[in-house]
Design an enzyme around this catalytic site. Sequence first.
Site: not given
Ligand code: G3I
Length: 421
Positions: A214, A320
């Site tokens: 990105e 994705e």
């Molecule tokens: O694991 C923590 C947990 O301990 C905590 O209590 C909770 C509270 O917010 O958060 C959890 O972490 C979250 C994590 O996903 C696991 O579920 C994060 O907040 C959340 O921001 C994170 O989101 C991920 C996001 O990328 C940001 O990294 C999504 O699962 C994931 O599907 C998403 O994937 C991205 C790709 O990497 C890049 N392209 C876009 C795609 C969609 O946004």
Amino acid sequence: MLSGTATPASEITRKVGDFGTQEFVAKRGESGATASLKDAFRDRFYVGTAINRAITTGAGGLRRSPEQVAKDIAQVKEQFNQVVAENEMKWALIHPRAGANGYDFASADAFVNFGLSNNMYLVGHTLVWHAQTPQWVFAGTNPPPAGVTNSTARAFANTNTFGTNRFGRGGFGFGPYTGPRASREELLERMRDHIHTVVGRYKGKIKVWDVVNEALADGGTNVLRKSLWLEIIGPDFIAKAFQYAHEADPEAILRYNDYSLENPAKRHKLITLIRSLQEQKVPVHAIGSQAHLNVSTGYEEMDQALTEMATLGLPIHITELDVNSAQGGQRTTGADISSNATTTQGGLVSDADRKLAEAYAGLFRAFIKHEKSVKVVTFWGPNDANSWRANGKPLLFDGNNQPKPAFAAVIAEAKKANAVK
Ligand code: G3I
């Protein structure tokens, strides 16, 4: 077919059907599906999914009971021959701290072990990204000059002002970094150490890496997004990342990965970027097109996007894939977490299942048409309950692991194409 071994599906046998074509005859699996995606497309491309820690470790997840996770695992094995870790290899998780003991490989190792023991094609996501990178990475090790406090240093540095409210500002508890910055040399050295360590650890096991994620700007005329990588290192941070990854594993397929490439303006930025990297002989080996779509994106847009991206002469990986069925989701194909939260409010489009099935059928028709370029198709999650935008019900299986009409539509496209092959 790609190098690497795709899993033979033991529960599925193929026979020559009435039309002299391959029929898929399967026992009903956990999902009740009578076919598998990996077998339906076996002669064309890998079909994969993102998986999370709950699945790779078998532990109950935040949103899934141990029983549900067991079904998710069975479904992943039944349907897919390629996997990518949804979160576990992002910098903030695999390398949360500076210093010799700064790495935490437990979850990434669990992912790799899961994939290897199920004979799956492994993809690593992601090495250099503006999001999910801890603040220490960008921080200068030298204190500010005498008489300059951190707050004045901040003003001098015209510090990080990311243009949008993307989750890239923080996430996992990290805010945007606003302190004194690392020098170009310091940041390059951290990037080199990170890439050599992570890619080196899984050398020969992880076959494909999302090296830079990105980096393109969404709007405006700038090709590259404003990020600390760009501001501190300069635009060659991209070339350097690919160079380091190639040093660490010369056999790995190195991918540039981005979203909204169905949008002509963003796609043209991609083509500009990749051509420039190719002219500099940077080892970029594949285009990753995320394809976070909505039900109004179908065959025509995807055909056009793939036709133009194929002019780069590189394999294309759909990295994705998901198709938002939410009413608000029809306005955007972005991958932004915060805007996604708003666009999945307000219920599903009417006749959501049918529209989702039509959209997926069109997309897979385009993937099949471009099978010389499209080598991998990865869904962003095995089923709706695991999706980052679960409310938009964007995948082929529902939260009870049951196939939706979109699943049958995708299998039907494979059968149609196999009938004329
Ligand atoms: O694991 C923590 C947990 O301990 C905590 O209590 C909770 C509270 O917010 O958060 C959890 O972490 C979250 C994590 O996903 C696991 O579920 C994060 O907040 C959340 O921001 C994170 O989101 C991920 C996001 O990328 C940001 O990294 C999504 O699962 C994931 O599907 C998403 O994937 C991205 C790709 O990497 C890049 N392209 C876009 C795609 C969609 O946004």
